[in-house]
Structures are given as structure tokens and as C-alpha cells.
Design a protein around this motif. Structure first.
Motif, PDB file in Angstrom:
ATOM      1  N   ARG A  99     -37.890  45.953 122.635  1.00  0.00           N
ATOM      2  CA  ARG A  99     -39.168  45.306 122.963  1.00  0.00           C
ATOM      3  C   ARG A  99     -38.985  44.286 124.098  1.00  0.00           C
ATOM      4  N   ASN A 100     -37.940  43.467 124.003  1.00  0.00           N
ATOM      5  CA  ASN A 100     -37.754  42.400 124.996  1.00  0.00           C
ATOM      6  C   ASN A 100     -37.273  42.950 126.341  1.00  0.00           C
ATOM      7  N   ALA A 101     -36.369  43.915 126.286  1.00  0.00           N
ATOM      8  CA  ALA A 101     -35.909  44.530 127.544  1.00  0.00           C
ATOM      9  C   ALA A 101     -37.064  45.279 128.201  1.00  0.00           C
ATOM     10  N   GLY A 102     -37.881  45.932 127.369  1.00  0.00           N
ATOM     11  CA  GLY A 102     -39.039  46.664 127.900  1.00  0.00           C
ATOM     12  C   GLY A 102     -39.975  45.751 128.670  1.00  0.00           C
ATOM     13  N   ARG A 103     -40.165  44.508 128.174  1.00  0.00           N
ATOM     14  CA  ARG A 103     -41.014  43.531 128.883  1.00  0.00           C
ATOM     15  C   ARG A 103     -40.458  43.274 130.285  1.00  0.00           C
ATOM     16  N   LEU A 104     -39.136  43.157 130.368  1.00  0.00           N
ATOM     17  CA  LEU A 104     -38.525  42.855 131.672  1.00  0.00           C
ATOM     18  C   LEU A 104     -38.687  44.042 132.622  1.00  0.00           C
ATOM     19  N   LEU A 105     -38.587  45.264 132.101  1.00  0.00           N
ATOM     20  CA  LEU A 105     -38.805  46.429 132.969  1.00  0.00           C
ATOM     21  C   LEU A 105     -40.264  46.506 133.416  1.00  0.00           C
ATOM     22  N   GLN A 106     -41.186  46.096 132.516  1.00  0.00           N
ATOM     23  CA  GLN A 106     -42.604  46.095 132.914  1.00  0.00           C
ATOM     24  C   GLN A 106     -42.870  45.110 134.042  1.00  0.00           C
ATOM     25  N   GLU A 107     -42.010  44.094 134.173  1.00  0.00           N
ATOM     26  CA  GLU A 107     -42.163  43.109 135.259  1.00  0.00           C
ATOM     27  C   GLU A 107     -41.471  43.565 136.539  1.00  0.00           C
ATOM     28  N   GLY A 108     -40.815  44.731 136.508  1.00  0.00           N
ATOM     29  CA  GLY A 108     -40.229  45.266 137.740  1.00  0.00           C
ATOM     30  C   GLY A 108     -38.720  45.319 137.753  1.00  0.00           C
ATOM     31  N   ALA A 109     -38.052  44.836 136.695  1.00  0.00           N
ATOM     32  CA  ALA A 109     -36.592  44.963 136.633  1.00  0.00           C
ATOM     33  C   ALA A 109     -36.221  46.438 136.532  1.00  0.00           C
ATOM     34  N   SER A 110     -35.034  46.778 137.044  1.00  0.00           N
ATOM     35  CA  SER A 110     -34.562  48.163 136.932  1.00  0.00           C
ATOM     36  C   SER A 110     -33.501  48.315 135.860  1.00  0.00           C
ATOM     37  N   ALA A 111     -32.957  47.188 135.377  1.00  0.00           N
ATOM     38  CA  ALA A 111     -31.897  47.248 134.363  1.00  0.00           C
ATOM     39  C   ALA A 111     -31.823  45.901 133.664  1.00  0.00           C
ATOM     40  N   VAL A 112     -31.220  45.902 132.480  1.00  0.00           N
ATOM     41  CA  VAL A 112     -30.980  44.633 131.776  1.00  0.00           C
ATOM     42  C   VAL A 112     -29.477  44.490 131.539  1.00  0.00           C
ATOM     43  N   LYS A 113     -29.047  43.227 131.391  1.00  0.00           N
ATOM     44  CA  LYS A 113     -27.645  42.963 131.063  1.00  0.00           C
ATOM     45  C   LYS A 113     -27.599  42.227 129.726  1.00  0.00           C
ATOM     46  N   LEU A 114     -26.665  42.624 128.887  1.00  0.00           N
ATOM     47  CA  LEU A 114     -26.488  41.898 127.627  1.00  0.00           C
ATOM     48  C   LEU A 114     -25.008  41.682 127.347  1.00  0.00           C
ATOM     49  N   GLU A 115     -24.717  40.610 126.648  1.00  0.00           N
ATOM     50  CA  GLU A 115     -23.336  40.193 126.425  1.00  0.00           C
ATOM     51  C   GLU A 115     -22.814  40.750 125.103  1.00  0.00           C
ATOM     52  N   GLY A 116     -21.529  41.175 125.133  1.00  0.00           N
ATOM     53  CA  GLY A 116     -20.911  41.607 123.882  1.00  0.00           C
ATOM     54  C   GLY A 116     -20.363  43.017 123.975  1.00  0.00           C
ATOM     55  N   GLY A 117     -19.527  43.373 122.979  1.00  0.00           N
ATOM     56  CA  GLY A 117     -18.875  44.676 122.982  1.00  0.00           C
ATOM     57  C   GLY A 117     -19.349  45.559 121.846  1.00  0.00           C
ATOM     58  N   VAL A 118     -18.404  45.958 120.998  1.00  0.00           N
ATOM     59  CA  VAL A 118     -18.702  46.897 119.910  1.00  0.00           C
ATOM     60  C   VAL A 118     -19.914  46.448 119.089  1.00  0.00           C
ATOM     61  N   ASP A 119     -20.010  45.120 118.862  1.00  0.00           N
ATOM     62  CA  ASP A 119     -21.089  44.595 118.006  1.00  0.00           C
ATOM     63  C   ASP A 119     -22.485  44.905 118.529  1.00  0.00           C
ATOM     64  N   ILE A 120     -22.634  44.997 119.863  1.00  0.00           N
ATOM     65  CA  ILE A 120     -23.993  45.225 120.374  1.00  0.00           C
ATOM     66  C   ILE A 120     -24.183  46.682 120.869  1.00  0.00           C
ATOM     67  N   CYS A 121     -23.226  47.560 120.546  1.00  0.00           N
ATOM     68  CA  CYS A 121     -23.389  48.971 120.954  1.00  0.00           C
ATOM     69  C   CYS A 121     -24.631  49.634 120.346  1.00  0.00           C
ATOM     70  N   PRO A 122     -25.035  49.319 119.106  1.00  0.00           N
ATOM     71  CA  PRO A 122     -26.291  49.911 118.613  1.00  0.00           C
ATOM     72  C   PRO A 122     -27.478  49.546 119.513  1.00  0.00           C
ATOM     73  N   GLN A 123     -27.506  48.290 119.990  1.00  0.00           N
ATOM     74  CA  GLN A 123     -28.592  47.875 120.891  1.00  0.00           C
ATOM     75  C   GLN A 123     -28.504  48.649 122.219  1.00  0.00           C
ATOM     76  N   VAL A 124     -27.273  48.813 122.727  1.00  0.00           N
ATOM     77  CA  VAL A 124     -27.113  49.533 124.003  1.00  0.00           C
ATOM     78  C   VAL A 124     -27.621  50.965 123.850  1.00  0.00           C
ATOM     79  N   ARG A 125     -27.261  51.606 122.748  1.00  0.00           N
ATOM     80  CA  ARG A 125     -27.710  52.998 122.528  1.00  0.00           C
ATOM     81  C   ARG A 125     -29.237  53.061 122.416  1.00  0.00           C
TER      82      ARG A 125
END
Ligand code: KIV
Length: 280
Positions: A99-125
């Protein structure tokens, strides 16, 4: 003008062409970054510290990021605009992340960056499944500053290095198209870079990364007194700006500004242009 795409950044790695990214937060600097030909402008949550004066990036909100994203997207017409998901906008689960990344794309972003490794892989997927390109961020991840106990080099012993390497591979397998490596030894960054087919973008991670990112205010010399070792100042604009303001203040106090060339009289022959000063 065609905007740089994530695919073009991936191809740069295959062709061994370095990727140039700059963290910038407003319209005029985004225009200049485009004119300078950088590949990507990152609206980093470092904006909390660099332009909002916070001690850490933790207080930055999604609304702050949206506000600055709008300005950068208007300024950078060619560079790929990537935007940081701020603290607590993705750690709380996949639905929040999308939901939050989608808001940023609606504002014209082409990609988002997020911090973390294995723990945030479900979010990346989840983001990638929703059509949202993702940049990972490993090493010194400022949203975890209280875990690290300060801004320090990460991945120094083999166990920590191995963990960062595994995190990088997990992010690639989860669909991230690039990974920022912050403040890790250059030999570790080289190992990670060689083991991935997606590009690494380093900051304080040595020359062997596939690209580099610096905060614009750091490279211009307007980021305050502390200069991390990994920053190269390409200009000393802090001095230039201070001196210009001192001169302005002096001239106002001495009645030297505005001069006739910056003023209007009621005898102007035609309605004057407001955009060019009269010749003195
Ligand atoms: O927030 C930021 O600007 C960043 C870069 C320094 C990589 O994350």
C-alpha cells in the motif's frame, strides 16, 4: 524525454558500465541532477537528517516522502526516481509495504528502496508481485541505528560478512533489481557484487560495486560539519552560500541593495519585464 528504466540499470551491470545515483530531495537539485546525466535520483529518507534536521531517519513519514517525491519527479524528467520507504511503512507486513510503496509509485516514483535482508524478503516478493520494482539496502541500514549503536562499519568479521552476503542473495532471489551496500569493507562489497547478477550500488563500500550513490548535500559540501570518510566533497558550496548571505545582509544594512537596476520608477516607458534587471 525517455526515463531511465530498471532494465537499463540491469544491463549496465552486464556491460560493466558504472551506475551513478544521487540522493536529492527537491525540484531544483533534481533538474541539475538530470542535466548532469546521473542515472538515478534517490529520494532518500536521509532527507530527515539532511534537510529536516532530525538526528536520525526514524521520524520521517510517508507524507514527508510523498512531498519530496512530487518535487523530484517534477524536476528529474530522465533519471530513474527511486524512493525510500521510511521506517514502519513496510516492517509491519506485506500489505502495508504494498500500500505504501504503491502510493509512492502513484506520485511518479519508478522504484522503492527498503532496508534489510532475509527478514524483509516476504515484503520484497509482495512488492515485485504487485509490479513495484525494489532496491534492497544492506550493511549500515540507518533505520536500525539503535541496534547498531551508532553509524559504524558493518560486516567486519567473517560471520557478519557471510550474513550480509546471504541477505544479498536472498534479496536477489526475492526479485530485488538492485542492492545498495552501505559502509562495509570493499573486499566484502566485491564478493557480493561478483556473486549477484543484479547491480550493487555502494556508499562507503569501495570501488568494486556496480555503481555509487552519494547524498547531494555531502558532495556539495553543504551537509554540516561532520564529513564521513566515504564522502568526497566535489565543491565547498557551504562557504559560497554563507558568504553570499553575509554580503546580502551587509548590503541591505548599508542601503546598497536594492540598487536602481533592481528597482522600478513610475516613469518606466513600457511595462517592464520582471525577470531581467535593468542595466546599471
Ligand atoms: O537515505 C539515503 O539517502 C540512502 C542513501 C545514502 C543510500 O539510503
Amino acid at each position: 524525454m525517455q526515463r531511465v528504466t530498471t532494465t537499463q540499470l540491469l544491463k549496465k551491470k552486464a556491460r560493466a558500465e558504472k551506475i551513478v545515483m544521487i540522493a536529492a530531495y527537491d525540484y531544483p537539485t533534481a533538474v541539475l541532477a538530470d542535466e548532469a546525466g546521473v542515472d538515478s535520483v534517490l529520494v532518500g529518507d536521509s532527507l530527515g537528517m539532511v534537510v529536516l534536521g532530525y538526528e536520525t531517519t526514524l521520524p520521517v513519514t510517508l507524507d514527508d516522502m510523498i512531498h519530496h517525491t512530487r518535487a523530484v519527479v517534477r524536476g528529474a524528467q530522465r533519471a530513474l526516481v527511486a524512493v525510500d520507504l521510511p521506517f514502519l511503512t513496510y516492517q509491519t507486513g506485506t500489505a502495508d509495504a504494498v500500500r505504501n510503496a504503491g502510493r509512492l509509485l502513484q506520485e511518479g516514483a519508478s522504484a522503492v528502496k527498503l532496508e534489510g535482508g532475509v527478514d524483509i524478503c516476504p515484503q520484497v516478493r509482495a512488492l515485485v508481485s504487485a509490479g513495484i520494482p525494489v532496491i534492497g539496502h544492506l550493511g549500515l541500514t540507518p533505520q536500525s541505528i539503535h541496534v547498531f549503536g551508532g553509524y559504524k562499519l558493518q560486516g567486519r568479521d567473517e560471520e557478519a560478512a557471510q550474513r550480509i552476503l546471504s541477505d544479498a542473495q536472498a534479496l536477489e532471489h526475492s526479485g530485488a533489481f538492485s542492492i545498495v551496500l552501505e559502509c562495509i569493507p570493499e573486499d566484502l562489497a566485491a564478493r557480493i557484487t561478483a556473486s549477484l547478477s543484479i547491480p550493487t550500488i555502494g556508499i562507503g563500500a569501495g570501488v568494486h560495486c556496480d555503481g555509487q550513490v552519494l547524498v547531494l548535500h555531502d558532495l556539495l559540501g553543504i551537509a554540516g560539519k561532520v564529513k564521513p570518510r566515504f564522502v568526497k566533497q566535489y565543491a565547498r558550496l557551504g562557504n559560497v552560500i554563507r558568504e553570499a548571505m553575509e554580503q546580502y545582509a551587509r548590503e541591505v544594512r548599508e542601503g546598497k541593495f536594492p540598487g536602481p537596476e533592481h528597482s522600478f520608477t513610475s516613469e518606466e516607458p513600457v511595462t517592464p519585464s520582471l525577470t531581467s534587471a535593468k542595466k546599471p
